[in-house]
Design a protein around this motif. Structure first.
Motif, PDB file in Angstrom:
ATOM      1  N   ARG A 100      23.530 -22.936  43.235  1.00 31.99           N
ATOM      2  CA  ARG A 100      24.240 -21.917  42.455  1.00 31.99           C
ATOM      3  C   ARG A 100      23.491 -21.690  41.143  1.00 31.99           C
ATOM      4  N   VAL A 101      23.232 -20.422  40.830  1.00 28.17           N
ATOM      5  CA  VAL A 101      22.587 -20.030  39.579  1.00 28.17           C
ATOM      6  C   VAL A 101      23.640 -19.366  38.708  1.00 28.17           C
ATOM      7  N   THR A 102      23.744 -19.814  37.449  1.00 27.71           N
ATOM      8  CA  THR A 102      24.663 -19.202  36.499  1.00 27.71           C
ATOM      9  C   THR A 102      23.863 -18.596  35.361  1.00 27.71           C
ATOM     10  N   LEU A 103      24.197 -17.351  35.026  1.00 27.51           N
ATOM     11  CA  LEU A 103      23.495 -16.583  34.001  1.00 27.51           C
ATOM     12  C   LEU A 103      24.484 -16.189  32.910  1.00 27.51           C
ATOM     13  N   MET A 104      24.121 -16.423  31.631  1.00 32.90           N
ATOM     14  CA  MET A 104      24.989 -16.106  30.499  1.00 32.90           C
ATOM     15  C   MET A 104      24.186 -16.184  29.200  1.00 32.90           C
ATOM     16  N   PRO A 105      24.636 -15.752  28.076  1.00 36.08           N
ATOM     17  CA  PRO A 105      25.759 -14.846  27.793  1.00 36.08           C
ATOM     18  C   PRO A 105      25.379 -13.403  28.133  1.00 36.08           C
ATOM     19  N   LEU A 106      26.316 -12.723  28.753  1.00 31.51           N
ATOM     20  CA  LEU A 106      26.067 -11.389  29.286  1.00 31.51           C
ATOM     21  C   LEU A 106      26.962 -10.329  28.650  1.00 31.51           C
ATOM     22  N   ALA A 107      26.546  -9.093  28.837  1.00 30.42           N
ATOM     23  CA  ALA A 107      27.335  -7.907  28.477  1.00 30.42           C
ATOM     24  C   ALA A 107      27.153  -6.902  29.615  1.00 30.42           C
ATOM     25  N   ASP A 108      28.038  -5.975  29.728  1.00 29.36           N
ATOM     26  CA  ASP A 108      27.890  -4.896  30.722  1.00 29.36           C
ATOM     27  C   ASP A 108      27.578  -5.403  32.129  1.00 29.36           C
ATOM     28  N   VAL A 109      28.374  -6.315  32.628  1.00 31.62           N
ATOM     29  CA  VAL A 109      28.185  -6.849  33.977  1.00 31.62           C
ATOM     30  C   VAL A 109      28.572  -5.773  34.987  1.00 31.62           C
ATOM     31  N   VAL A 110      27.713  -5.553  35.983  1.00 32.91           N
ATOM     32  CA  VAL A 110      27.950  -4.479  36.953  1.00 32.91           C
ATOM     33  C   VAL A 110      28.236  -4.996  38.364  1.00 32.91           C
ATOM     34  N   VAL A 111      28.457  -6.306  38.516  1.00 32.72           N
ATOM     35  CA  VAL A 111      28.763  -6.874  39.825  1.00 32.72           C
ATOM     36  C   VAL A 111      30.137  -7.537  39.786  1.00 32.72           C
ATOM     37  N   ARG A 112      30.711  -7.723  40.977  1.00 34.33           N
ATOM     38  CA  ARG A 112      32.016  -8.364  41.109  1.00 34.33           C
ATOM     39  C   ARG A 112      31.912  -9.557  42.044  1.00 34.33           C
ATOM     40  N   ALA A 113      32.816 -10.498  41.886  1.00 34.58           N
ATOM     41  CA  ALA A 113      32.864 -11.668  42.765  1.00 34.58           C
ATOM     42  C   ALA A 113      32.984 -11.211  44.214  1.00 34.58           C
ATOM     43  N   GLY A 114      32.219 -11.850  45.091  1.00 34.65           N
ATOM     44  CA  GLY A 114      32.227 -11.523  46.514  1.00 34.65           C
ATOM     45  C   GLY A 114      31.153 -10.525  46.914  1.00 34.65           C
ATOM     46  N   GLU A 115      30.583  -9.852  45.952  1.00 35.55           N
ATOM     47  CA  GLU A 115      29.552  -8.841  46.230  1.00 35.55           C
ATOM     48  C   GLU A 115      28.231  -9.512  46.597  1.00 35.55           C
ATOM     49  N   ARG A 116      27.502  -8.920  47.549  1.00 34.77           N
ATOM     50  CA  ARG A 116      26.160  -9.390  47.897  1.00 34.77           C
ATOM     51  C   ARG A 116      25.151  -8.659  47.020  1.00 34.77           C
ATOM     52  N   VAL A 117      24.169  -9.398  46.514  1.00 36.13           N
ATOM     53  CA  VAL A 117      23.091  -8.802  45.727  1.00 36.13           C
ATOM     54  C   VAL A 117      21.754  -9.218  46.331  1.00 36.13           C
ATOM     55  N   SER A 118      20.755  -8.392  46.119  1.00 36.19           N
ATOM     56  CA  SER A 118      19.400  -8.690  46.576  1.00 36.19           C
ATOM     57  C   SER A 118      18.544  -9.061  45.382  1.00 36.19           C
ATOM     58  N   ALA A 119      17.510  -9.838  45.625  1.00 34.85           N
ATOM     59  CA  ALA A 119      16.576 -10.207  44.562  1.00 34.85           C
ATOM     60  C   ALA A 119      16.100  -8.943  43.862  1.00 34.85           C
ATOM     61  N   GLY A 120      16.185  -8.946  42.536  1.00 35.22           N
ATOM     62  CA  GLY A 120      15.734  -7.806  41.741  1.00 35.22           C
ATOM     63  C   GLY A 120      16.808  -6.802  41.399  1.00 35.22           C
ATOM     64  N   ASP A 121      17.993  -6.903  42.018  1.00 33.78           N
ATOM     65  CA  ASP A 121      19.088  -5.986  41.680  1.00 33.78           C
ATOM     66  C   ASP A 121      19.530  -6.210  40.236  1.00 33.78           C
ATOM     67  N   ALA A 122      19.785  -5.125  39.517  1.00 30.92           N
ATOM     68  CA  ALA A 122      20.341  -5.224  38.166  1.00 30.92           C
ATOM     69  C   ALA A 122      21.783  -5.693  38.291  1.00 30.92           C
ATOM     70  N   ILE A 123      22.142  -6.756  37.528  1.00 33.28           N
ATOM     71  CA  ILE A 123      23.500  -7.291  37.629  1.00 33.28           C
ATOM     72  C   ILE A 123      24.234  -7.291  36.293  1.00 33.28           C
ATOM     73  N   ALA A 124      23.484  -7.219  35.171  1.00 33.26           N
ATOM     74  CA  ALA A 124      24.124  -7.285  33.857  1.00 33.26           C
ATOM     75  C   ALA A 124      23.093  -6.963  32.778  1.00 33.26           C
ATOM     76  N   ALA A 125      23.547  -7.081  31.536  1.00 34.26           N
ATOM     77  CA  ALA A 125      22.671  -6.961  30.363  1.00 34.26           C
ATOM     78  C   ALA A 125      22.878  -8.202  29.507  1.00 34.26           C
ATOM     79  N   VAL A 126      21.835  -8.579  28.781  1.00 34.29           N
ATOM     80  CA  VAL A 126      21.920  -9.729  27.881  1.00 34.29           C
ATOM     81  C   VAL A 126      22.826  -9.377  26.709  1.00 34.29           C
ATOM     82  N   ALA A 127      23.700 -10.297  26.324  1.00 31.25           N
ATOM     83  CA  ALA A 127      24.602 -10.090  25.187  1.00 31.25           C
ATOM     84  C   ALA A 127      23.811 -10.064  23.879  1.00 31.25           C
ATOM     85  N   GLY A 128      24.384  -9.433  22.889  1.00 33.27           N
ATOM     86  CA  GLY A 128      23.721  -9.270  21.598  1.00 33.27           C
ATOM     87  C   GLY A 128      23.651 -10.513  20.743  1.00 33.27           C
TER      88      GLY A 128
END
Length: 158
Positions: A100-128
């Motif tokens: 399991r990989v965890t990424l944080m602190p984030l802003a503007d997250v565009v994925v939801r739990a249960g969603e499949r993502v592919s390598a390279g898909d945009a999933i969020a933005a880095v928090a300020g």
């Protein structure tokens, strides 16, 4: 007459070899750059207490695109304790090999739990802002296998 030796691999042995080859393949960094500000196992101080860093903090600019480092399923999206009494928005991805990989602190997250993502898909933005381990904007990458923390730098391209 010479004897010919033939190696016979069982299906579990073949699967183990294939899993090892896949695990050895390096993933792309989840943010551009890849400069590690604070590495796995390094010490940092919070409120006078010294802590051991259980991930890697990668330098990133405010709002930088965070990409999925591998094909995965979004296991979690939400707020987590940030170590300084606050919280941070995080996304956890379950990889095919069980890590399991965890990424944080984030802003503007565009994925939801249960969603499949592919390598390279945009999933969020880095928090300020950073978190307890690093004040400046960065992406904290944590990697676990079960309850064991692993050095996330081992899964990324140099």
């Amino acid at each position: 007459m010479r004897a010919i030796r033939v190696a016979v691999l069982t299906l579990p042995a073949v699967m183990w070899l294939l899993a090892g080859a896949q695990a050895a393949a390096a993933a792309p960094w989840p943010v551009a750059g890849g400069t590690v500000l604070l590495g796995y196992g390094e010490s940092y101080a919070v409120g006078g207490a010294v802590r051991t860093h259980l991930g890697a903090d990668i330098a990133a600019s405010d709002g930088a695109c965070v990409r999925a480092p591998a094909d995965a399923t979004v296991a979690f999206r939400g707020s987590v304790p940030a170590g300084d009494g606050g919280t941070a928005l995080a996304v956890s991805l379950d990889l095919a090999d069980g890590r399991r990989v965890t990424l944080m602190p984030l802003a503007d997250v565009v994925v939801r739990a249960g969603e499949r993502v592919s390598a390279g898909d945009a999933i969020a933005a880095v928090a300020g802002r950073g978190d307890a381990s690093c004040d400046e904007p960065h992406l904290h990458v944590g990697l676990k296998s079960g309850d064991t923390y692993l050095d996330p730098a081992t899964m990324f391209e140099g």
